[in-house]
Design a protein around this motif. Structure first.
Motif, PDB file in Angstrom:
ATOM      1  N   GLU A   2       1.027  -1.192  -0.175  1.00  0.00           N
ATOM      2  CA  GLU A   2       0.012   0.035  -0.058  1.00  0.00           C
ATOM      3  C   GLU A   2       0.920   1.261  -0.059  1.00  0.00           C
ATOM      4  OE1 GLU A   2      -3.871   2.013   2.383  1.00  0.00           O
ATOM      5  OE2 GLU A   2      -2.712   0.275   3.454  1.00  0.00           O
ATOM      6  N   THR A   4       1.658   5.011   0.959  1.00  0.00           N
ATOM      7  CA  THR A   4       1.582   5.792   2.166  1.00  0.00           C
ATOM      8  C   THR A   4       1.858   7.422   1.809  1.00  0.00           C
ATOM      9  OG1 THR A   4       3.711   5.438   2.865  1.00  0.00           O
ATOM     10  CG2 THR A   4       2.252   3.813   3.648  1.00  0.00           C
ATOM     11  N   GLU A  38      -6.674   6.705   9.644  1.00  0.00           N
ATOM     12  CA  GLU A  38      -5.851   5.369   9.641  1.00  0.00           C
ATOM     13  C   GLU A  38      -6.506   4.453  10.389  1.00  0.00           C
ATOM     14  OE1 GLU A  38      -1.577   6.127  10.346  1.00  0.00           O
ATOM     15  OE2 GLU A  38      -1.524   7.896   9.026  1.00  0.00           O
ATOM     16  N   LYS A  39      -6.632   3.220   9.561  1.00  0.00           N
ATOM     17  CA  LYS A  39      -7.561   2.206  10.530  1.00  0.00           C
ATOM     18  C   LYS A  39      -7.192   0.847   9.605  1.00  0.00           C
ATOM     19  CE  LYS A  39     -12.202   0.757  11.377  1.00  0.00           C
ATOM     20  NZ  LYS A  39     -13.417   1.085  11.828  1.00  0.00           N
ATOM     21  N   GLU A  40      -6.849  -0.256  10.270  1.00  0.00           N
ATOM     22  CA  GLU A  40      -6.544  -1.562   9.651  1.00  0.00           C
ATOM     23  C   GLU A  40      -7.719  -2.083   9.174  1.00  0.00           C
ATOM     24  OE1 GLU A  40      -3.230  -2.908   9.371  1.00  0.00           O
ATOM     25  OE2 GLU A  40      -2.158  -1.012   9.973  1.00  0.00           O
ATOM     26  N   ASP A  42      -8.941  -5.360   6.412  1.00  0.00           N
ATOM     27  CA  ASP A  42      -8.964  -6.554   5.298  1.00  0.00           C
ATOM     28  C   ASP A  42      -9.864  -6.177   4.427  1.00  0.00           C
ATOM     29  OD1 ASP A  42      -6.476  -7.564   6.120  1.00  0.00           O
ATOM     30  OD2 ASP A  42      -7.403  -8.985   7.480  1.00  0.00           O
ATOM     31  N   PRO A  61      -4.505  -6.211   3.523  1.00  0.00           N
ATOM     32  CA  PRO A  61      -4.497  -5.107   4.555  1.00  0.00           C
ATOM     33  C   PRO A  61      -4.530  -3.655   4.088  1.00  0.00           C
ATOM     34  CG  PRO A  61      -2.373  -6.323   4.820  1.00  0.00           C
ATOM     35  CD  PRO A  61      -3.120  -6.740   3.624  1.00  0.00           C
ATOM     36  N   LYS A  63      -5.081   0.598   5.337  1.00  0.00           N
ATOM     37  CA  LYS A  63      -4.831   1.275   6.372  1.00  0.00           C
ATOM     38  C   LYS A  63      -5.263   2.766   6.282  1.00  0.00           C
ATOM     39  CE  LYS A  63      -1.132   2.749   9.906  1.00  0.00           C
ATOM     40  NZ  LYS A  63       0.020   2.447  10.236  1.00  0.00           N
TER      41      LYS A  63
END
Length: 121
Positions: A2, A4, A38-40, A42, A61, A63
């Motif tokens: 991902e 960033t 920002e949050k984890e 799937d 995953p 984020k």
């Protein structure tokens, strides 16, 4: 992996520009309508691998999201069937996705920054 580097997409904690589908350029969300979070989570891959079994989804995953608290804030978005307390978000025009998810318990939507494009035109 991902990406960033989204700093240039954020202004005052919100999306600086309009958000569009990366495939058909459909207008999904107006500028300043999503809050950076920002949050984890799937999220199913946009293209599923051929060797998966029928009842499993290949996920990755993620984020970085735009939080949209009211689904009516979207300009153009589609929703999947419910799966484990979530509905996945897709482009309403080309039906590609998922580009994020809708949490049924909170009614909040999370639009993945790396699955959309950010541009005003």
């Amino acid at each position: 992996m991902e990406t960033t580097n989204f700093a240039d997409q954020i202004a005052n904690g919100k999306n600086r520009t309009n958000v569009r589908c990366q495939f058909c350029n459909s207008f999904m969300l107006k500028a300043q309508e999503g809050s950076y979070r920002e949050k984890e989570a799937d999220i199913p891959l946009m293209q599923q691998k051929k060797d998966r079994t029928a009842d499993t989804l290949n996920t990755e995953p993620l984020k970085y999201f735009w939080l949209v608290e009211d689904m009516m804030s979207f300009e153009n978005i589609g929703f999947s069937h419910s799966i484990d307390g979530k509905k996945f978000l897709v482009c309403a025009d080309c039906e590609r996705g998922p580009v994020g998810y809708h949490e049924l318990s909170t009614r909040h939507c999370y639009l993945a920054l790396n699955r959309v494009v950010h541009k005003d035109v």
